[in-house]
Design an enzyme around this catalytic site. Structure first.
Site, PDB file in Angstrom:
ATOM      1  N   ASP A   1      28.095 -54.775  -7.433  1.00 31.04           N
ATOM      2  CA  ASP A   1      27.359 -53.828  -8.280  1.00 31.04           C
ATOM      3  C   ASP A   1      26.335 -54.518  -9.178  1.00 31.04           C
ATOM      4  OD1 ASP A   1      28.986 -51.794  -7.210  1.00 31.04           O
ATOM      5  OD2 ASP A   1      30.567 -52.386  -8.601  1.00 31.04           O
TER       6      ASP A   1
ATOM      7  N   HIS B   1      25.768 -49.036  -2.065  1.00 25.48           N
ATOM      8  CA  HIS B   1      24.519 -49.508  -2.646  1.00 25.48           C
ATOM      9  C   HIS B   1      23.666 -48.300  -3.008  1.00 25.48           C
ATOM     10  CE1 HIS B   1      24.577 -53.710  -0.557  1.00 25.48           C
ATOM     11  NE2 HIS B   1      25.743 -53.372  -1.049  1.00 25.48           N
TER      12      HIS B   1
HETATM   13  P1  IMP Z   1      38.956 -53.431  -1.593  1.00 28.16           P
HETATM   14  O1  IMP Z   1      38.116 -54.517  -1.018  1.00 28.16           O
HETATM   15  O2  IMP Z   1      38.351 -52.076  -1.415  1.00 28.16           O
HETATM   16  O3  IMP Z   1      40.378 -53.496  -1.146  1.00 28.16           O
HETATM   17  O4  IMP Z   1      39.006 -53.673  -3.165  1.00 28.16           O
HETATM   18  C1  IMP Z   1      39.488 -54.904  -3.706  1.00 28.16           C
HETATM   19  C2  IMP Z   1      38.800 -55.202  -5.018  1.00 28.16           C
HETATM   20  O5  IMP Z   1      37.406 -55.388  -4.796  1.00 28.16           O
HETATM   21  C3  IMP Z   1      38.904 -54.079  -6.058  1.00 28.16           C
HETATM   22  O6  IMP Z   1      38.899 -54.657  -7.349  1.00 28.16           O
HETATM   23  C4  IMP Z   1      37.607 -53.295  -5.848  1.00 28.16           C
HETATM   24  O7  IMP Z   1      37.227 -52.598  -7.001  1.00 28.16           O
HETATM   25  C5  IMP Z   1      36.655 -54.426  -5.537  1.00 28.16           C
HETATM   26  N1  IMP Z   1      35.526 -53.978  -4.688  1.00 28.16           N
HETATM   27  C6  IMP Z   1      35.545 -53.761  -3.360  1.00 28.16           C
HETATM   28  N2  IMP Z   1      34.333 -53.353  -2.941  1.00 28.16           N
HETATM   29  C7  IMP Z   1      33.532 -53.317  -4.019  1.00 28.16           C
HETATM   30  C8  IMP Z   1      32.152 -52.984  -4.237  1.00 28.16           C
HETATM   31  O8  IMP Z   1      31.390 -52.666  -3.348  1.00 28.16           O
HETATM   32  N3  IMP Z   1      31.707 -53.072  -5.526  1.00 28.16           N
HETATM   33  C9  IMP Z   1      32.503 -53.466  -6.535  1.00 28.16           C
HETATM   34  N4  IMP Z   1      33.787 -53.783  -6.390  1.00 28.16           N
HETATM   35  C10 IMP Z   1      34.299 -53.714  -5.141  1.00 28.16           C
HETATM   36 MG    MG Z   2      28.243 -51.165  -5.409  1.00 30.17          MG
END
Ligand code: IMP
Ligand code: MG
Length: 339
Positions: A13, A42
Site C-alpha cells: 500500500d 492497487h
Molecule cells: P495474506 O497474504 O493475505 O495471507 O496476508 C498476510 C499478511 O499480509 C496480512 O498482514 C495482510 O494484511 C498482509 N497483506 C497481504 N496482501 C497485502 C496487500 O496487498 N497490501 C497490504 N497488506 C497485505
Molecule cells: Mg494495496
C-alpha cells in the site's frame, strides 16, 4: 535489454499502482507485467476516474502496452475474468500457461483458519492456500481452464524476445519488502517473497536484464493485519494527521506510523534500488497538493525529500502529490537517470 521493476519498500500500500501507472505513461513500455497475487489491491486514479485493480497491471493506462501476468503469480479466476471483461482487455492481457489459479476452495480454506485470519490478519483471498497446493504440485494452472482460452501465452518467451529487441518492460510487484515470507516480520507476512529479485523469478527473467529498480515509499508507513509496526500512532492521531486509510480489498483500517528511514534503508539495499518514489507527500505537506514541478513544492517538503535522499543514498525520481496519477513530479531527466 531494459527491465524496470517497481517494488514496495514498507508493508504494501505504498502506492506502487499509481507509480507504475505514471511510469507507464511517461516511459511508454512495450509491456507491463504484474507479479504476486490477487490479495493485493492497487488503486489507480487518472483524470478523475478510479480503478481498483487486483490482477491487471496498473500500466494498462498506457494503451500501447501489452499486459502480462507472471507464470509464478497467482490469480483468482473470477477476479481476473471480471477485470479483463470490465476493462475490455481481451487480446491485450495475457496470463502465462503456468500462472497459478486461486479458486473458492482456497478462499474457504483460509477464511476458516483462525491462525491466519485472527493472528496473522490475512486478507483471506486464498493466495497462501493456493501456494500450498502449488508446492504440493496439485494446483491447477491457467492452462487447465477452458474459460481462460484467449488469455493464455508463453509470457516468458514473449518478454525474453522483447528484451532481445531492446524493448522496455515495466514490472509491477505486489505488497512490500517487510511482508516478504523470507525477509519480512515472520510470521506476520504474506505467503510469498516480495522483492525485485522475486518478481524477476516469477517472470522467468534474469537479474542482468534489469536497468532500474524503483522502490516505492509512502511519506508515512501503514500496515494492515498483525505484526510489529515501530512508532505506531493511535488511530485518532492518524485521523488528525490525515493519514487514516482503509484497505483496498478488505476495507480494514490501516495501522499508521511516521516515515521510517531504517525500514526504508534495508528495503532499498536489498532491492538494489536505482530510484526512489515517494508517495502521498501532500498528506504530510498539504502545500504540496497536486504540485507538478519541484520548484512549486513548499520549502519544507523539498528539504524533507532531500533528507530522505541523503539518508538512503538513492535519488528520488518520482514524487506523488495527490491520488490522481496526474499529480506527480518526475525528476528522472533532472537527475540524469532517464533511459
Ligand atoms: P495474506 O497474504 O493475505 O495471507 O496476508 C498476510 C499478511 O499480509 C496480512 O498482514 C495482510 O494484511 C498482509 N497483506 C497481504 N496482501 C497485502 C496487500 O496487498 N497490501 C497490504 N497488506 C497485505
Ligand atoms: Mg494495496
Amino acid at each position: 535489454m531494459p527491465v524496470h521493476v517497481v517494488v514496495g519498500g514498507f508493508f504494501g500500500d505504498e502506492g506502487k499502482g499509481r507509480v507504475a501507472a505514471h511510469l507507464a505513461l511517461a516511459r511508454r513500455p512495450w509491456a507491463c507485467a504484474r507479479t504476486g497475487a490477487t490479495n493485493a489491491g492497487h488503486t489507480v486514479v487518472y483524470q478523475g476516474r478510479v480503478w481498483k485493480l487486483r490482477a491487471t497491471p496498473s500500466g494498462f493506462l498506457h494503451p500501447g502496452a501489452r499486459l502480462y501476468i507472471a507464470r509464478g503469480a497467482l490469480v483468482d479466476l473470477e477476479v481476473f475474468l471480471a477485470e479483463a471483461e470490465a476493462l475490455g482487455l481481451q487480446g491485450r492481457i495475457w496470463l502465462d500457461y503456468n500462472t497459478g489459479v486461486i479458486t473458492r476452495d482456497h478462499v474457504e480454506r483460509e477464511r476458516s483458519d483462525p491462525h491466519l485470519m485472527k493472528t496473522i490478519g490475512s486478507t483471506g483471498t486464498g493466495v497462501g492456500a493456493a501456494m500450498v497446493d502449488r508446492v504440493l504440485r496439485r494446483l491447477r494452472l491457467a492452462r487447465d481452464y477452458p474459460e481462460l482460452r484467449g488469455y493464455l501465452a508463453d509470457t516468458q518467451a514473449e518478454l525474453l524476445d522483447a528484451l532481445d529487441r531492446g524493448e522496455l518492460v515495466l514490472v509491477e510487484a505486489s505488497q512490500g519488502y517487510w511482508l516478504s515470507l523470507y525477509h519480512g516480520t515472520y510470521p506476520y507476512v504474506t505467503s510469498r517473497d516480495t522483492t525485485a529479485a522475486a518478481a524477476l523469478s516469477e517472470l522467468g527473467l534474469g537479474p542482468r536484464s534489469v536497468e532500474r529498480v524503483t522502490v516505492v515509499l509512502k511519506a508515512y508507513v501503514t500496515r494492515v493485519g498483525g505484526g510489529p509496526l515501530p512508532g505506531e500512532l493511535p488511530q485518532d492521531k492518524a485521523l488528525e494527521l490525515g493519514w487514516a486509510e482503509y484497505g483496498t480489498v478488505t476495507g480494514r483500517p490501516r495501522r499508521v506510523a511516521p516515515f521510517n528511514p531504517e525500514l526504508a534503508r534495508r528495503a532499498v539495499r536489498a532491492n538494489t534500488a536505482t530510484d526512489l518514489a515517494l508517495t502521498k507527500v501532500d498528506r504530510v505537506f498539504p502545500g504540496a497538493r497536486c504540485r507538478r514541478r519541484w520548484e512549486d513544492l513548499p520549502r519544507e517538503a523539498r528539504a524533507w525529500i532531500e533528507e530522505v535522499e541523503d539518508k538512503l543514498g538513492v535519488p528520488v525520481t518520482v514524487i506523488g502529490t495527490g491520488e490522481d496519477v496526474e499529480c506527480t513530479i518526475d525528476l528522472s531527466r533532472e537527475k540524469g537517470v532517464e533511459a
